[in-house]
Write a protein that holds these residues in place. Structure first.
Motif, PDB file in Angstrom:
ATOM      1  N   PRO A 191      -6.643 -27.792  -5.006  1.00  0.00           N
ATOM      2  CA  PRO A 191      -7.711 -26.777  -4.589  1.00  0.00           C
ATOM      3  C   PRO A 191      -7.562 -25.480  -5.393  1.00  0.00           C
ATOM      4  CG  PRO A 191      -6.232 -26.829  -2.885  1.00  0.00           C
ATOM      5  CD  PRO A 191      -5.787 -27.986  -3.728  1.00  0.00           C
ATOM      6  N   ARG A 192      -8.539 -24.662  -6.023  1.00  0.00           N
ATOM      7  CA  ARG A 192      -8.503 -23.792  -6.524  1.00  0.00           C
ATOM      8  C   ARG A 192      -8.331 -22.381  -6.007  1.00  0.00           C
ATOM      9  NH1 ARG A 192     -12.021 -25.948 -11.710  1.00  0.00           N
ATOM     10  NH2 ARG A 192     -10.459 -27.210 -12.620  1.00  0.00           N
ATOM     11  N   ASP A 193      -7.619 -21.391  -6.223  1.00  0.00           N
ATOM     12  CA  ASP A 193      -7.718 -20.358  -5.523  1.00  0.00           C
ATOM     13  C   ASP A 193      -8.469 -19.196  -6.301  1.00  0.00           C
ATOM     14  OD1 ASP A 193      -7.160 -17.789  -4.725  1.00  0.00           O
ATOM     15  OD2 ASP A 193      -5.043 -17.575  -4.819  1.00  0.00           O
ATOM     16  N   ILE A 194      -9.566 -19.141  -5.719  1.00  0.00           N
ATOM     17  CA  ILE A 194     -10.502 -18.326  -6.709  1.00  0.00           C
ATOM     18  C   ILE A 194     -10.421 -16.594  -6.743  1.00  0.00           C
ATOM     19  CG2 ILE A 194     -12.348 -20.046  -6.071  1.00  0.00           C
ATOM     20  CD1 ILE A 194     -13.702 -18.317  -4.329  1.00  0.00           C
ATOM     21  N   SER A 195      -9.161 -16.362  -6.233  1.00  0.00           N
ATOM     22  CA  SER A 195      -8.845 -14.901  -6.440  1.00  0.00           C
ATOM     23  C   SER A 195      -7.657 -14.896  -7.313  1.00  0.00           C
ATOM     24  CB  SER A 195      -8.600 -14.218  -5.156  1.00  0.00           C
ATOM     25  OG  SER A 195      -7.691 -14.885  -4.181  1.00  0.00           O
ATOM     26  N   SER A 196      -7.008 -15.933  -7.623  1.00  0.00           N
ATOM     27  CA  SER A 196      -5.808 -15.981  -8.316  1.00  0.00           C
ATOM     28  C   SER A 196      -6.237 -15.352  -9.838  1.00  0.00           C
ATOM     29  CB  SER A 196      -5.476 -17.511  -8.900  1.00  0.00           C
ATOM     30  OG  SER A 196      -6.176 -18.239  -9.372  1.00  0.00           O
ATOM     31  N   PRO A 197      -5.148 -14.787 -10.481  1.00  0.00           N
ATOM     32  CA  PRO A 197      -5.453 -13.994 -11.667  1.00  0.00           C
ATOM     33  C   PRO A 197      -5.959 -15.077 -12.799  1.00  0.00           C
ATOM     34  CG  PRO A 197      -3.140 -13.890 -11.139  1.00  0.00           C
ATOM     35  CD  PRO A 197      -3.677 -14.815 -10.037  1.00  0.00           C
ATOM     36  N   ARG A 198      -5.470 -16.226 -13.049  1.00  0.00           N
ATOM     37  CA  ARG A 198      -5.740 -17.241 -14.093  1.00  0.00           C
ATOM     38  C   ARG A 198      -7.430 -17.552 -13.676  1.00  0.00           C
ATOM     39  NH1 ARG A 198      -5.932 -18.724 -19.018  1.00  0.00           N
ATOM     40  NH2 ARG A 198      -6.269 -20.932 -19.218  1.00  0.00           N
ATOM     41  N   TYR A 199      -7.897 -17.517 -12.507  1.00  0.00           N
ATOM     42  CA  TYR A 199      -9.284 -17.919 -12.337  1.00  0.00           C
ATOM     43  C   TYR A 199     -10.082 -16.939 -12.754  1.00  0.00           C
ATOM     44  CZ  TYR A 199     -13.617 -18.656  -9.543  1.00  0.00           C
ATOM     45  OH  TYR A 199     -14.875 -18.886  -9.478  1.00  0.00           O
ATOM     46  N   LEU A 200      -9.693 -15.574 -12.352  1.00  0.00           N
ATOM     47  CA  LEU A 200     -10.359 -14.358 -12.776  1.00  0.00           C
ATOM     48  C   LEU A 200     -10.381 -14.302 -14.277  1.00  0.00           C
ATOM     49  CD1 LEU A 200      -9.042 -11.983  -9.931  1.00  0.00           C
ATOM     50  CD2 LEU A 200     -11.414 -13.238 -10.062  1.00  0.00           C
ATOM     51  N   GLU A 201      -9.536 -14.574 -14.847  1.00  0.00           N
ATOM     52  CA  GLU A 201      -9.391 -14.398 -16.423  1.00  0.00           C
ATOM     53  C   GLU A 201     -10.341 -15.297 -17.001  1.00  0.00           C
ATOM     54  OE1 GLU A 201      -5.413 -15.376 -17.682  1.00  0.00           O
ATOM     55  OE2 GLU A 201      -5.798 -15.427 -19.572  1.00  0.00           O
ATOM     56  N   LEU A 202     -10.027 -16.828 -16.592  1.00  0.00           N
ATOM     57  CA  LEU A 202     -11.233 -17.761 -17.220  1.00  0.00           C
ATOM     58  C   LEU A 202     -12.438 -16.988 -16.923  1.00  0.00           C
ATOM     59  CD1 LEU A 202      -9.151 -20.997 -16.176  1.00  0.00           C
ATOM     60  CD2 LEU A 202      -9.807 -20.039 -18.685  1.00  0.00           C
ATOM     61  N   ARG A 203     -12.910 -16.994 -15.708  1.00  0.00           N
ATOM     62  CA  ARG A 203     -14.279 -16.384 -15.566  1.00  0.00           C
ATOM     63  C   ARG A 203     -14.863 -15.311 -16.018  1.00  0.00           C
ATOM     64  NH1 ARG A 203     -15.339 -13.429  -9.992  1.00  0.00           N
ATOM     65  NH2 ARG A 203     -14.769 -11.951 -11.377  1.00  0.00           N
ATOM     66  N   ASP A 204     -13.831 -14.188 -16.171  1.00  0.00           N
ATOM     67  CA  ASP A 204     -14.255 -13.126 -17.013  1.00  0.00           C
ATOM     68  C   ASP A 204     -14.542 -13.352 -18.493  1.00  0.00           C
ATOM     69  OD1 ASP A 204     -14.352 -11.987 -14.496  1.00  0.00           O
ATOM     70  OD2 ASP A 204     -12.324 -10.869 -15.016  1.00  0.00           O
ATOM     71  N   GLY A 205     -13.566 -14.454 -18.954  1.00  0.00           N
ATOM     72  CA  GLY A 205     -13.594 -15.124 -20.191  1.00  0.00           C
ATOM     73  C   GLY A 205     -15.088 -15.449 -20.779  1.00  0.00           C
ATOM     74  N   ILE A 206     -15.695 -16.013 -19.726  1.00  0.00           N
ATOM     75  CA  ILE A 206     -16.967 -16.818 -19.996  1.00  0.00           C
ATOM     76  C   ILE A 206     -18.072 -15.579 -19.816  1.00  0.00           C
ATOM     77  CG2 ILE A 206     -18.546 -18.459 -18.949  1.00  0.00           C
ATOM     78  CD1 ILE A 206     -16.104 -20.120 -18.085  1.00  0.00           C
ATOM     79  N   PHE A 207     -17.752 -14.769 -18.984  1.00  0.00           N
ATOM     80  CA  PHE A 207     -18.654 -13.571 -18.576  1.00  0.00           C
ATOM     81  C   PHE A 207     -19.052 -12.931 -20.053  1.00  0.00           C
ATOM     82  CE2 PHE A 207     -18.694 -13.759 -14.084  1.00  0.00           C
ATOM     83  CZ  PHE A 207     -20.117 -13.473 -13.824  1.00  0.00           C
ATOM     84  N   GLU A 208     -17.714 -12.797 -20.547  1.00  0.00           N
ATOM     85  CA  GLU A 208     -17.843 -12.082 -22.052  1.00  0.00           C
ATOM     86  C   GLU A 208     -18.527 -12.943 -22.932  1.00  0.00           C
ATOM     87  OE1 GLU A 208     -13.840 -10.359 -22.783  1.00  0.00           O
ATOM     88  OE2 GLU A 208     -14.398  -9.178 -20.978  1.00  0.00           O
ATOM     89  N   GLN A 209     -18.269 -14.243 -23.079  1.00  0.00           N
ATOM     90  CA  GLN A 209     -18.613 -15.086 -23.764  1.00  0.00           C
ATOM     91  C   GLN A 209     -20.219 -14.938 -24.077  1.00  0.00           C
ATOM     92  OE1 GLN A 209     -16.912 -17.089 -26.121  1.00  0.00           O
ATOM     93  NE2 GLN A 209     -18.806 -17.396 -27.052  1.00  0.00           N
ATOM     94  N   ILE A 210     -20.825 -14.975 -22.532  1.00  0.00           N
ATOM     95  CA  ILE A 210     -22.266 -14.903 -22.578  1.00  0.00           C
ATOM     96  C   ILE A 210     -22.736 -13.666 -22.831  1.00  0.00           C
ATOM     97  CG2 ILE A 210     -23.973 -15.166 -20.989  1.00  0.00           C
ATOM     98  CD1 ILE A 210     -22.669 -17.640 -19.888  1.00  0.00           C
ATOM     99  N   GLY A 211     -21.992 -12.531 -22.843  1.00  0.00           N
ATOM    100  CA  GLY A 211     -22.330 -11.402 -23.231  1.00  0.00           C
ATOM    101  C   GLY A 211     -23.040 -10.464 -22.188  1.00  0.00           C
ATOM    102  N   LEU A 212     -22.364 -10.987 -20.938  1.00  0.00           N
ATOM    103  CA  LEU A 212     -22.464 -10.093 -19.623  1.00  0.00           C
ATOM    104  C   LEU A 212     -21.356  -9.427 -19.456  1.00  0.00           C
ATOM    105  CD1 LEU A 212     -23.980 -12.949 -17.456  1.00  0.00           C
ATOM    106  CD2 LEU A 212     -25.345 -10.916 -18.417  1.00  0.00           C
ATOM    107  N   ALA A 213     -21.799  -7.982 -18.898  1.00  0.00           N
ATOM    108  CA  ALA A 213     -20.716  -7.120 -18.484  1.00  0.00           C
ATOM    109  C   ALA A 213     -20.599  -7.517 -16.719  1.00  0.00           C
ATOM    110  CB  ALA A 213     -20.995  -5.716 -18.585  1.00  0.00           C
ATOM    111  N   HIS A 214     -19.215  -7.580 -16.388  1.00  0.00           N
ATOM    112  CA  HIS A 214     -18.950  -8.066 -15.047  1.00  0.00           C
ATOM    113  C   HIS A 214     -18.892  -6.845 -14.160  1.00  0.00           C
ATOM    114  CE1 HIS A 214     -15.575  -8.704 -17.613  1.00  0.00           C
ATOM    115  NE2 HIS A 214     -14.816  -7.817 -16.749  1.00  0.00           N
ATOM    116  N   LYS A 215     -19.864  -5.973 -14.060  1.00  0.00           N
ATOM    117  CA  LYS A 215     -19.861  -4.935 -13.268  1.00  0.00           C
ATOM    118  C   LYS A 215     -21.369  -4.832 -12.852  1.00  0.00           C
ATOM    119  CE  LYS A 215     -16.275  -2.027 -14.722  1.00  0.00           C
ATOM    120  NZ  LYS A 215     -15.794  -1.171 -15.981  1.00  0.00           N
ATOM    121  N   ILE A 216     -21.643  -4.505 -11.610  1.00  0.00           N
ATOM    122  CA  ILE A 216     -23.031  -4.221 -11.246  1.00  0.00           C
ATOM    123  C   ILE A 216     -23.157  -2.623 -10.804  1.00  0.00           C
ATOM    124  CG2 ILE A 216     -24.659  -4.751  -9.686  1.00  0.00           C
ATOM    125  CD1 ILE A 216     -23.901  -7.597  -9.846  1.00  0.00           C
TER     126      ILE A 216
END
Lengths: 260, 252, 254
Positions: free
Chosen positions: C229-254
């Protein structure tokens, strides 16, 4: 959606009874004060019904009318549902045949009376043919549209599970179209009931429609006319209620808007 | 669609006409006029001035009967649908009257109005009245509560609630009901004219048969009835196509 | 890497051009992709980018205008019960009960076998007690589980899921993700899952295929190397997620 709060239970009985009583009283007094000798009051009609029951012709007439509707309507359903399914299933067939259906459909079945008498003579067959015509087109059109409106998702899911075309028609398309087909059947039955009365007034000499016209022609018995009309209404209502039962079946319920 | 595919229905109709022609030409007993005889029948009606006269007569009756029914039934139905107690009171009566074939009223309508236009109009009025009332009742009852609440929320007065929310919300259903009812009215006018008056397309059919077995004119009358019925239906359908109403008709 | 898997599905140079009223729109542009046996793959992209079209060609509902899809080396020419497409919960048949829906694809089996399978999958998706219920009596999440059960019952080796949880509320959606992973771990089907939800993709998939807007191309393939099971607050998860956010061209701030 209603503007007022939920009525209490006793009101469900009170209001219809009150409205019925007002209606009967209005009818009674308007006959009385207009001094009409011909138009019957509710009491006359009630006596008329009793007289018809006593004379014993009534059951024969009801059975005749129901038989004509039953045979004509069943034939229309038996031919109309498969025809509609095929026309909906093969778009090319639908495209070719649909204009013809649309042209024949608005010809009032009653306009066929002279031809049907020429073809079948005065009698049951002519009346049944007219009822068949009246019911056939609504059934074909409802079945055709029912098939056309089956969401493509259902067809895809069926194909995905490896169904052959015949199985797809039987196990997916038909049940998916069934609510619309049933609605079409109900409308067709209403039209059949309307047409049988007309047909019996003109083309045969038995049945409830004949009773209406005969009571008038032989001695201006308007009490019997209204009595026969009431019977036509009651039997039509029962046919409609029977059909609504069908719509409540769980396997087709999903297709009908939930009623308030 | 290529032109060839488009022409298929026309070809099918042509095939049917030819089949009709052959069947009519080969029959031993004269049971059916052929398409050519029917076409000449139509020409004859036009020349005698009956075509326009009868079409106008039938349309006149349908218009008056249908319109007067709509004017009464729609407001009444909307009111009945809005007030639950009114609906409870009247529903049983409506349910009993509705399945009485309007044609069964013919003797009574002749008794009340005599043989003539008024009797026929009355029959069409009766035939249209209850279906339209029921349509209006159902239309009001099926307005989603959110629309009403949204209207109230914006502070609409009862009158503007009716005009700005209720009315537009029921229109699509009403139009479907009007179209179906117009079909019934067209069916009834033919029957009424066969019995209660001496003009119109229904009368044409009966008269052509009784006065000399002119079955070519009978079928010509049927063709006219079909064509006009189709035009009426198409006209009503084009109302359903109006953009601001389109949302009411689900299309997959 | 994906080479650890045996290749199940191979898409080679898939292109799709729709012609309408004389205009042609290119929806898929030369997409090549390998999916491993038993892999959980997410196709991620903005709405309307053509990822559903890609899924439909993989399932055999659409034939591509260029390229081909092979499954186990065989060219896909049409739908097949070995690979089942799961629509949003709207795909369940409203005229059949829960049992009837699950048994829908089992018409070739004997009665006893069919009943055994139906019972098994009702239990797997937790619909016990609702065997005789009709879909209109079920909640959105239950309908979705029913559709998954119907698909699993025919024992397909591949499942295609087209935004299956899109119509559910966010809490049910989270629960359903857990359920799907549980079922996937129990049955080890190959799953190709279309979504536009970045979090969903990173939570579920072995690999996330990030697609560009129309015409769809593969922008990047991100391997999610976090065990379940994945820990969705782990640094690796956040890193991968944010990588995709950047890839798509979205800032991850609201």
């Amino acid at each position: 959606m209603n503007s007022l709060a939920q009525p209490a239970k006793w009101e469900k009985v009170l209001w219809p009874l009150l409205a019925g009583a007002v209606f009967l009283a209005g009818w009674h007094f308007s006959v009385k004060y207009s001094g009409s000798k011909i138009f019957p009051s509710p009491v006359d009609v009630q006596k008329g019904v009793a007289e018809l029951l006593r004379k014993g012709v009534l059951w024969g007439y009801i059975v005749d009318s129901l038989r004509r509707v039953g045979v004509g309507f069943s034939l229309a359903a038996l031919l109309g549902i498969p025809a509609g399914l095929i026309l909906g299933w093969y778009p090319a067939a639908g495209q070719v045949v649909n204009p013809v259906i649309q042209m024949l459909r608005p010809i009032s079945p009653i306009a066929w009376i002279p031809l049907s008498i020429v073809w079948f003579g005065v009698g049951d067959a002519a009346a049944i043919y007219l009822i068949f015509l009246g019911a056939f087109f609504p059934i074909v059109v409802a079945s055709m549209n029912g098939v056309r409106n089956v969401p493509s998702m259902f067809r895809r899911a069926g194909r995905n599970f490896g169904l052959k075309p015949a199985q797809l028609l039987a196990k997916v398309v038909f049940p998916a179209a069934l609510p619309q087909i049933i609605m079409g059947l109900r409308i067709a039955l209403g039209i059949a009931w309307l047409v049988v009365v007309a047909a019996e007034m003109i083309a045969v000499d038995s049945g409830l429609g004949y009773l209406v016209i005969d009571a008038r022609n032989s001695g201006k018995r308007y009490d019997l006319v209204v009595a026969a009309m009431l019977l036509i209404g009651l039997i039509g209502l029962m046919l409609d209620i029977a059909f609504r039962r069908l719509e409540k079946l769980k396997s087709v319920r999903w297709g009908f808007r939930l009623e308030a | 669609m290529t032109l060839l595919v488009r022409l298929r229905p026309v070809a099918f109709i042509a095939v049917l006409l030819v089949a009709w022609h052959i069947a009519a030409a080969r029959q031993a007993v004269h049971l059916l006029p052929g398409p050519i005889a029917v076409a000449f029948g139509l020409v004859e009606l036009a020349q005698r001035g009956l075509l326009v006269k009868y079409v106008v007569a039938s349309l006149f009756r349908v218009t008056w009967g249908f319109m007067s029914a709509a004017i009464i039934a729609i407001p009444a139905g909307l009111a009945i649908g809005w007030y639950r107690r009114a609906e409870m009171s009247l529903n049983p009566l409506i349910q009993i009257f509705r399945p009485i074939s309007p044609l069964a009223w013919i003797p009574i309508s002749i008794l009340w109005f005599g043989v003539g236009d008024v009797a026929a109009i009355f029959l069409i009025f009766l035939a249209s009245l209850l279906p339209l009332t029921l349509t209006a009742i159902n239309a009001v009852e099926s307005i989603p509560t959110v629309y009403i609440n949204a209207g109230r929320n914006f502070g609409l007065s009862p009158a503007s609630l009716v005009y700005r929310v209720l009315y537009p919300a029921v229109i699509p259903q009403l139009i479907i009901g009007l179209r179906i009812t117009l079909g019934i009215a067209w069916l009834v006018v033919v029957a009424a004219e066969m019995i209660a008056v001496n003009s119109g397309l229904g009368f044409l059919i009966v008269d052509a048969r009784n006065a000399g077995n002119r079955y070519d004119l009978v079928v010509a009358g049927m063709v006219l009835i079909g064509v006009i019925g189709l035009l009426l239906d198409t006209g009503m359908r084009s109302l359903e196509g109006i953009r601001s109403l389109r949302w009411g008709y689900s299309e997959d | 890497m994906a080479q650890a898997f045996k290749t199940k599905l191979r898409a080679e140079g898939i292109s799709m051009v729709f012609k309408r009223d004389g205009n042609s729109t290119s929806v898929l542009d030369n997409i090549s992709l390998d999916v491993g046996d038993g892999e959980f793959l997410c196709l991620l992209g903005p709405s309307g980018c053509g990822k559903s079209t890609l899924l439909n060609t993989m399932a055999g509902f659409l034939s591509p205008t260029g390229g081909e899809v092979r499954i186990d080396g065989e060219v896909v020419t049409g739908p097949d019960p070995r690979r089942i497409f799961v629509f949003q919960e709207r795909g369940v048949f409203p005229w059949l009960t829960v049992e009837g829906n699950i048994g829908f694809g089992l018409f070739k089996l004997s009665r006893g076998e069919r009943e055994r399978r139906i019972a098994h999958y009702i239990k797997l998706v937790g619909l016990q007690g609702f065997e005789k219920a009709y879909p209109q009596e079920l909640s959105g999440g239950m309908k979705q589980r029913l559709e998954v059960a119907r698909a699993l019952a025919v024992n397909p080796d591949t499942l295609y899921l087209d935004e299956p949880f899109g119509a559910l509320d966010s809490i049910t959606r989270l629960i359903m993700r857990g359920e799907l992973l549980r079922i996937w771990e129990a049955e080890r089907k190959t799953i190709i899952f279309v979504t536009h939800d970045i979090e969903e993709a990173v939570q579920l998939a072995d690999r996330v295929v990030v697609m560009s807007a129309r015409p769809a191309r593969i922008q990047q393939i991100v391997e999610i190397d976090i065990p379940h099971p994945r820990d969705i607050s782990s640094p690796r998860y956040l890193e991968l997620r944010d990588g995709i956010f950047e890839q798509i061209g979205l800032a991850h701030k609201i």
